[in-house]
Design a protein around this motif. Structure first.
Motif, PDB file in Angstrom:
ATOM      1  N   ASN A  32      42.582  44.439  38.823  1.00 31.82           N
ATOM      2  CA  ASN A  32      43.535  43.994  37.475  1.00 31.82           C
ATOM      3  C   ASN A  32      43.352  42.527  37.154  1.00 31.82           C
ATOM      4  N   SER A  33      43.173  42.536  35.771  1.00 35.92           N
ATOM      5  CA  SER A  33      42.721  41.162  35.369  1.00 35.92           C
ATOM      6  C   SER A  33      44.004  40.020  35.277  1.00 35.92           C
ATOM      7  N   GLU A  34      45.012  40.771  35.440  1.00 31.38           N
ATOM      8  CA  GLU A  34      46.172  39.909  35.721  1.00 31.38           C
ATOM      9  C   GLU A  34      46.762  39.822  37.236  1.00 31.38           C
ATOM     10  N   ALA A  35      45.932  40.063  37.932  1.00 34.95           N
ATOM     11  CA  ALA A  35      46.374  39.834  39.428  1.00 34.95           C
ATOM     12  C   ALA A  35      46.288  38.336  39.623  1.00 34.95           C
ATOM     13  N   THR A  36      47.381  37.779  40.224  1.00 33.36           N
ATOM     14  CA  THR A  36      47.535  36.606  40.586  1.00 33.36           C
ATOM     15  C   THR A  36      48.084  36.311  42.180  1.00 33.36           C
ATOM     16  N   LEU A  37      46.932  35.350  42.461  1.00 32.80           N
ATOM     17  CA  LEU A  37      47.387  35.016  44.071  1.00 32.80           C
ATOM     18  C   LEU A  37      47.901  33.581  44.025  1.00 32.80           C
ATOM     19  N   LEU A  38      48.954  33.490  44.665  1.00 30.46           N
ATOM     20  CA  LEU A  38      49.693  31.973  44.605  1.00 30.46           C
ATOM     21  C   LEU A  38      49.590  31.412  43.269  1.00 30.46           C
ATOM     22  N   ASP A  39      49.963  32.168  42.289  1.00 27.59           N
ATOM     23  CA  ASP A  39      50.137  31.963  40.840  1.00 27.59           C
ATOM     24  C   ASP A  39      48.967  31.625  40.147  1.00 27.59           C
ATOM     25  N   GLN A  40      47.656  32.040  40.764  1.00 19.54           N
ATOM     26  CA  GLN A  40      46.432  31.617  40.194  1.00 19.54           C
ATOM     27  C   GLN A  40      45.926  32.992  39.916  1.00 19.54           C
ATOM     28  N   LYS A  41      45.472  33.404  38.524  1.00 21.37           N
ATOM     29  CA  LYS A  41      44.428  34.653  38.180  1.00 21.37           C
ATOM     30  C   LYS A  41      43.476  34.440  38.990  1.00 21.37           C
ATOM     31  N   VAL A  42      42.862  35.596  39.469  1.00 17.93           N
ATOM     32  CA  VAL A  42      41.770  35.471  40.382  1.00 17.93           C
ATOM     33  C   VAL A  42      40.656  36.224  40.038  1.00 17.93           C
ATOM     34  N   ILE A  43      40.792  37.478  39.402  1.00 14.24           N
ATOM     35  CA  ILE A  43      39.944  38.178  38.922  1.00 14.24           C
ATOM     36  C   ILE A  43      38.927  37.475  37.663  1.00 14.24           C
ATOM     37  N   GLY A  44      37.687  37.447  37.745  1.00 14.62           N
ATOM     38  CA  GLY A  44      36.854  36.645  36.687  1.00 14.62           C
ATOM     39  C   GLY A  44      36.677  35.222  37.008  1.00 14.62           C
ATOM     40  N   LYS A  45      37.257  34.817  38.068  1.00 15.20           N
ATOM     41  CA  LYS A  45      37.078  33.259  38.326  1.00 15.20           C
ATOM     42  C   LYS A  45      36.168  33.106  39.289  1.00 15.20           C
ATOM     43  N   ASN A  46      35.737  31.891  39.234  1.00 11.69           N
ATOM     44  CA  ASN A  46      34.622  31.563  40.273  1.00 11.69           C
ATOM     45  C   ASN A  46      35.081  31.402  41.775  1.00 11.69           C
ATOM     46  N   ILE A  47      34.430  32.033  42.563  1.00 12.52           N
ATOM     47  CA  ILE A  47      34.966  32.273  44.063  1.00 12.52           C
ATOM     48  C   ILE A  47      34.905  30.923  44.705  1.00 12.52           C
ATOM     49  N   VAL A  48      34.138  30.215  44.459  1.00  8.95           N
ATOM     50  CA  VAL A  48      34.063  28.797  45.106  1.00  8.95           C
ATOM     51  C   VAL A  48      35.241  27.974  44.921  1.00  8.95           C
ATOM     52  N   GLU A  49      35.476  28.104  43.577  1.00  6.50           N
ATOM     53  CA  GLU A  49      36.742  27.267  42.939  1.00  6.50           C
ATOM     54  C   GLU A  49      38.038  27.864  43.722  1.00  6.50           C
ATOM     55  N   ILE A  50      38.021  29.114  43.563  1.00 13.87           N
ATOM     56  CA  ILE A  50      39.400  29.805  43.902  1.00 13.87           C
ATOM     57  C   ILE A  50      39.556  29.272  45.585  1.00 13.87           C
ATOM     58  N   LYS A  51      38.632  29.721  46.347  1.00 15.65           N
ATOM     59  CA  LYS A  51      38.783  29.453  47.825  1.00 15.65           C
ATOM     60  C   LYS A  51      38.947  28.112  47.914  1.00 15.65           C
ATOM     61  N   THR A  52      38.505  26.798  47.282  1.00 17.84           N
ATOM     62  CA  THR A  52      38.679  25.636  47.241  1.00 17.84           C
ATOM     63  C   THR A  52      40.216  25.314  46.930  1.00 17.84           C
ATOM     64  N   GLU A  53      40.685  26.020  45.975  1.00 17.81           N
ATOM     65  CA  GLU A  53      42.271  25.661  45.389  1.00 17.81           C
ATOM     66  C   GLU A  53      43.252  26.468  46.568  1.00 17.81           C
ATOM     67  N   LEU A  54      42.880  27.615  47.238  1.00 17.61           N
ATOM     68  CA  LEU A  54      43.678  28.101  48.142  1.00 17.61           C
ATOM     69  C   LEU A  54      44.078  27.556  49.184  1.00 17.61           C
ATOM     70  N   PRO A  55      45.132  27.645  49.853  1.00 16.59           N
ATOM     71  CA  PRO A  55      45.450  27.058  50.947  1.00 16.59           C
ATOM     72  C   PRO A  55      44.810  27.725  52.363  1.00 16.59           C
ATOM     73  N   PHE A  56      44.362  28.890  52.196  1.00 20.12           N
ATOM     74  CA  PHE A  56      43.738  29.498  53.168  1.00 20.12           C
ATOM     75  C   PHE A  56      42.343  29.040  53.766  1.00 20.12           C
ATOM     76  N   LYS A  57      42.154  28.352  54.656  1.00 20.20           N
ATOM     77  CA  LYS A  57      40.927  27.610  54.941  1.00 20.20           C
ATOM     78  C   LYS A  57      39.759  28.229  55.785  1.00 20.20           C
ATOM     79  N   SER A  58      40.248  29.363  56.389  1.00 20.38           N
ATOM     80  CA  SER A  58      39.297  29.972  57.454  1.00 20.38           C
ATOM     81  C   SER A  58      38.737  31.260  56.492  1.00 20.38           C
TER      82      SER A  58
END
Length: 142
Positions: A67-93
Motif C-alpha cells: 500500500n502506497s500509504e504504508a508508513t513505518l515510524l511516520d515515514q512513507k516507505v513504498i516507493g522510497k529509496n531503500i538506502v535512505e529509509i534504512k539510514t533514517e530508521l532506528p533499526f541498525k541490524s
C-alpha cells in the motif's frame, strides 16, 4: 496505513482470528491455503496479504503490504529509496538477501522485511515476534 513493528498493521493486531479481521475489513477479495495449510487472505483495495497460521489456531501471524500509504515510524516507505529509509530508521541490524532483481532487507528484532527492486521499496512484510520461550508473543487480547 501505519505499520506497527512487533504489533501489526493499521487496525490489524497479531493474534487476531479471521472473524476479527473480517469485522474490520469485510470478506477478503481472495482466500486460499498455502502449502503448510495456513489460511491466506488478500484485500485488493488495501493491498494486504494476511497469513493465519494453521498450527497456531489460525491466528494472524504475518502481514505483507504494498500500500502506497504504508508508513513505518511516520515515514512513507513504498516507493522510497531503500538506502535512505534504512539510514533514517532506528533499526541498525539488517540482513540482506538477493533474489534476481529484488532484495529483501530483514531486521530480525522487529521481524520486518523491506523488499526493494531497483533500490526502491516495493513491499513491506512484518511478522509476529517469537519470545524467549520460542512461542509467539500474541498482541491481540480477545
Amino acid at each position: 496505513m501505519k505499520i506497527n513493528p512487533k504489533n501489526g498493521v493499521d487496525q490489524l493486531v497479531f493474534g487476531m482470528k479471521q472473524n476479527h479481521v473480517e469485522n474490520l475489513y469485510g470478506t477478503p477479495d481472495k482466500q486460499f491455503k498455502d502449502e503448510d495449510g495456513n489460511v491466506i487472505y488478500l484485500y485488493n483495495k488495501e493491498k494486504l496479504r494476511l497469513t493465519f497460521y494453521e498450527d497456531e489456531a489460525l491466528r494472524l501471524g504475518y502481514i505483507i503490504t504494498s500500500n502506497s500509504e504504508a508508513t513505518l515510524l511516520d515515514q512513507k516507505v513504498i516507493g522510497k529509496n531503500i538506502v535512505e529509509i534504512k539510514t533514517e530508521l532506528p533499526f541498525k541490524s539488517w540482513e540482506q538477501e538477493d533474489f534476481d532483481s529484488t532484495e529483501n532487507h530483514f531486521n530480525e528484532s522487529n521481524w520486518l522485511i523491506l523488499q526493494s527492486e531497483f533500490d526502491v521499496i516495493i513491499r513491506v512484510e512484518i511478522g509476529a515476534i517469537i519470545n524467549d520461550n520460542d512461542e509467539f508473543d500474541w498482541k491481540f487480547k480477545a
